[in-house]
Design an enzyme around this catalytic site. Structure first.
Site, mmCIF file in Angstrom:
data_model
loop_
_atom_site.group_PDB
_atom_site.id
_atom_site.type_symbol
_atom_site.label_atom_id
_atom_site.label_comp_id
_atom_site.label_asym_id
_atom_site.label_seq_id
_atom_site.Cartn_x
_atom_site.Cartn_y
_atom_site.Cartn_z
ATOM 1 N N MET A 95 0.839 -1.209 0.000
ATOM 2 C CA MET A 95 0.000 0.000 0.000
ATOM 3 C C MET A 95 0.866 1.247 0.000
ATOM 4 O O MET A 95 0.608 2.204 -0.740
ATOM 5 C CB MET A 95 -0.924 0.006 1.221
ATOM 6 C CG MET A 95 -2.134 -0.887 1.101
ATOM 7 S SD MET A 95 -3.378 -0.261 -0.061
ATOM 8 C CE MET A 95 -4.023 1.149 0.848
ATOM 9 N N ASN A 98 11.669 3.332 5.593
ATOM 10 C CA ASN A 98 11.136 2.100 6.161
ATOM 11 C C ASN A 98 12.064 1.647 7.281
ATOM 12 O O ASN A 98 13.286 1.801 7.180
ATOM 13 C CB ASN A 98 11.035 1.005 5.092
ATOM 14 C CG ASN A 98 10.129 -0.134 5.521
ATOM 15 O OD1 ASN A 98 8.916 -0.066 5.352
ATOM 16 N ND2 ASN A 98 10.715 -1.194 6.084
ATOM 17 N N SER A 158 -9.079 3.891 1.366
ATOM 18 C CA SER A 158 -9.725 2.662 0.920
ATOM 19 C C SER A 158 -9.490 2.445 -0.569
ATOM 20 O O SER A 158 -9.417 3.401 -1.343
ATOM 21 C CB SER A 158 -11.233 2.714 1.193
ATOM 22 O OG SER A 158 -11.858 1.536 0.716
ATOM 23 N N GLY A 200 -7.623 -0.703 -1.477
ATOM 24 C CA GLY A 200 -6.670 -1.789 -1.608
ATOM 25 C C GLY A 200 -5.449 -1.385 -2.414
ATOM 26 O O GLY A 200 -5.167 -0.207 -2.627
ATOM 27 N N LYS A 247 -14.001 6.071 7.960
ATOM 28 C CA LYS A 247 -13.392 4.886 7.346
ATOM 29 C C LYS A 247 -13.831 3.618 8.073
ATOM 30 O O LYS A 247 -14.058 2.574 7.450
ATOM 31 C CB LYS A 247 -11.864 5.015 7.376
ATOM 32 C CG LYS A 247 -11.103 3.786 6.854
ATOM 33 C CD LYS A 247 -11.491 3.435 5.429
ATOM 34 C CE LYS A 247 -10.494 2.500 4.742
ATOM 35 N NZ LYS A 247 -10.145 1.289 5.458
ATOM 36 N N HIS A 267 -17.234 2.850 6.871
ATOM 37 C CA HIS A 267 -17.055 2.316 5.514
ATOM 38 C C HIS A 267 -16.730 0.825 5.579
ATOM 39 O O HIS A 267 -17.318 0.009 4.864
ATOM 40 C CB HIS A 267 -15.932 3.084 4.808
ATOM 41 C CG HIS A 267 -15.376 2.412 3.587
ATOM 42 N ND1 HIS A 267 -14.533 1.313 3.655
ATOM 43 C CD2 HIS A 267 -15.532 2.673 2.267
ATOM 44 C CE1 HIS A 267 -14.198 0.926 2.435
ATOM 45 N NE2 HIS A 267 -14.794 1.738 1.580
ATOM 46 N N ASN A 268 -15.778 0.460 6.445
ATOM 47 C CA ASN A 268 -15.387 -0.941 6.547
ATOM 48 C C ASN A 268 -16.508 -1.801 7.107
ATOM 49 O O ASN A 268 -16.672 -2.955 6.702
ATOM 50 C CB ASN A 268 -14.134 -1.074 7.410
ATOM 51 C CG ASN A 268 -12.880 -0.637 6.679
ATOM 52 O OD1 ASN A 268 -12.931 0.150 5.741
ATOM 53 N ND2 ASN A 268 -11.735 -1.144 7.113
ATOM 54 N N GLU A 328 -18.775 -2.439 4.371
ATOM 55 C CA GLU A 328 -18.097 -3.436 3.521
ATOM 56 C C GLU A 328 -18.357 -4.849 4.051
ATOM 57 O O GLU A 328 -18.654 -5.767 3.270
ATOM 58 C CB GLU A 328 -16.604 -3.131 3.507
ATOM 59 C CG GLU A 328 -15.748 -4.056 2.686
ATOM 60 C CD GLU A 328 -14.271 -3.683 2.820
ATOM 61 O OE1 GLU A 328 -13.476 -4.589 3.146
ATOM 62 O OE2 GLU A 328 -13.930 -2.494 2.628
ATOM 63 N N TYR A 329 -18.257 -5.041 5.363
ATOM 64 C CA TYR A 329 -18.591 -6.336 5.960
ATOM 65 C C TYR A 329 -20.021 -6.732 5.581
ATOM 66 O O TYR A 329 -20.279 -7.890 5.238
ATOM 67 C CB TYR A 329 -18.501 -6.260 7.489
ATOM 68 C CG TYR A 329 -17.143 -6.512 8.096
ATOM 69 C CD1 TYR A 329 -16.954 -7.540 9.022
ATOM 70 C CD2 TYR A 329 -16.052 -5.724 7.790
ATOM 71 C CE1 TYR A 329 -15.726 -7.763 9.624
ATOM 72 C CE2 TYR A 329 -14.811 -5.942 8.376
ATOM 73 C CZ TYR A 329 -14.656 -6.961 9.295
ATOM 74 O OH TYR A 329 -13.432 -7.180 9.883
#
Length: 482
Positions: free
Chosen positions: A14, A33, A129, A131, A183, A186-187, A190-191
């Site tokens: 991502m 990183n 969102s 992916g 968010k 939103h998730n 989505e579920y």
């Protein structure tokens, strides 16, 4: 050397894709990183020749950025976010901006925003969102936090976000944890969407004995109408995929669904707010039940189903399933919006509900043509109490209602579990019931706990107690919350 417009921490897929997206829109990005080999591999590989600066320490990252510095974290939610904040704080100056683009729990984001602001910094919690593909080609982004940060991050976020009809699927949501809250909802939706599709698939498989390739054609056809959406589209793709032996891939996948917690957070918050988020909660519980495969296999040999014989024309039943799926989807979004409205009152947020639907129209997992209708409903009536009261949705559910009832009834008589579709219908019937059975519950509460009740023949807000047993006297335990 030219300074970077923004820094990004966390080079998993991502993070990498967001960096490539930003660079493709003309921004110079500095990357870091914790495992610095990932930085080296990225800048010497995929990012080679791009306006992407590799850095190998937090201090070097901060030094590579234009002021006010903007640093976006794409790291695992929880302690890793707090740890990085503490690590980077010594190198930042007043007005610098920290951005959390992960799936953080919104109370954590609110806490971090207060903490950052106490240090003279600005903080953004941005739900992202879409992916891997969305991150690269255009996600839906839901930013909230310190309002003063928005003018600085807006040009970047709106440039990299998905675009629908020339409008970016990104706008400011609100203060504190508002962005991550939206968010989270939103998730949760989505579920619900995924569970509803799984239930439609189950009916086709177990009652109509359809092959995956035939189901794929049905879902592809549904994707041309009111159910047009990303999840319906990929369902058709999944049902056409084959394993290496040529058999349907879907038949090789064990029926145990995982979860990362955002659906659970949504359901817990609904309980805290007193919002009947029944469909999404059932979707979470359905995943929990699915994960206990061994127990289900055992129960299948022990517990009778009293199953009635199923006999119905295939095309008629498919039409009923489609309408049940659409009506249930409307209820799912209705409940999600009720939760956002309740949270906005609790936290003092001024959420733009039509704008949220706009942000969800492209880039994100729940993107669908359906969201245009939600946007229109709230743009027409920003104070809309319940999505089912909007004329379009009221008509749509009325049109679906007979087939919705038939689908649920058929499943119940056939021993097929449809927790999401059934709970959606129960919510609809509960909502439209001017008189419910809750008077019995309140009488029971007053009987054993002297919790009092209101009367139908008295004004609301007056509370009464009955000495049901003759032993309780007139002392009441206090009023109840309704």
């Amino acid at each position: 050397m030219k300074k970077a417009d923004i820094g990004l921490v966390g080079l998993a897929v991502m993070g990498e894709n967001l960096v490539m997206n930003m660079e493709s829109k003309g921004f110079t990005v500095a990357v870091y990183n914790r495992t610095t080999q990932k930085v080296k591999d990225f800048v010497e590989g995929r990012a080679k020749g791009k306006n992407i600066i590799g850095t190998y320490s937090v201090e070097e990252l901060v030094g590579a950025l234009e002021k006010p510095r903007k640093i976006m974290l794409m790291v695992k939610a929880g302690q890793p976010v707090d740890s990085f904040i503490e690590q980077v704080l010594p190198y930042l100056e007043k007005g610098d901006i920290l951005i959390d683009g992960g799936n953080s729990h919104y109370p954590d984001t609110a806490r971090r925003a207060r903490y950052a602001e106490s240090k003279g910094l600005l903080y953004v919690g941005a739900g992202v969102s879409g992916g891997e593909e969305g991150a690269l080609k255009g996600p839906s982004i839901m930013p909230g936090g310190s309002p003063a940060a928005w003018p600085y991050v807006k040009p970047i976020f709106q440039a990299i976000a998905a675009q629908v009809d020339g409008q970016p699927c990104c706008d400011w949501v609100g203060e504190g944890g508002a962005g991550h809250f939206v968010k989270m909802v939103h998730n949760g939706i989505e579920y619900g969407d995924m569970q509803l599709i799984a239930e439609a698939y189950l009916l086709m498989r177990d009652l109509l004995d359809m092959e995956p390739r035939d189901m794929a054609r049905v879902f592809a056809d549904w994707n041309k109408g009111e159910l047009d959406s990303y999840l319906i589209e990929i369902t058709a793709d999944i049902l056409t995929a084959q394993d290496s032996d040529g058999s349907p891939m879907i038949d090789k996948i064990l029926d145990t669904a995982g979860q990362k917690g955002t659906g659970k957070w949504t359901a817990i918050n609904a309980l805290d707010e007193g919002v009947p988020l029944t469909l999404i909660a059932e979707a979470v519980f359905a995943r929990a039940l699915s994960s206990n495969k061994d127990l289900r296999v055992k129960a299948s040999g022990l517990l009778p189903g009293s199953v009635s014989a199923f006999s119905m024309d295939r095309e008629l039943f498919l039409q009923q399933i489609r309408k049940a799926l659409y009506a249930s989807k409307i209820v799912s979004y209705t409940q999600g919006y009720l939760l956002m409205q309740a949270a906005a009152r609790t936290h003092g947020w001024h959420l733009n509900y039509g704008g949220i639907a706009l942000m969800w129209r492209g880039g994100c997992i729940i993107r669908s043509a359906f969201l245009d209708k939600i946007m229109e409903a709230y743009n027409t009536d920003p104070g809309l109490e319940n999505l089912l009261f909007a004329p379009y949705f009221a008509r749509a559910v009325a049109d679906c209602l007979p087939d919705w009832r038939a689908t649920v009834s058929t499943a119940v008589l056939s021993g097929i579990a449809l927790p999401a579709m059934t709970s959606a219908l129960a919510y609809y019937d509960g909502l439209r019931a001017a008189g419910s059975g809750a008077n019995m519950i309140q009488a029971q509460r007053d009987y054993f706990g002297a919790h009092t009740y209101e009367r139908v023949d008295r004004p609301r807000g007056q509370f009464f107690h009955t000495n049901w047993t003759g032993e309780g006297g007139n002392t009441a335990a206090g009023t109840y919350n309704a």
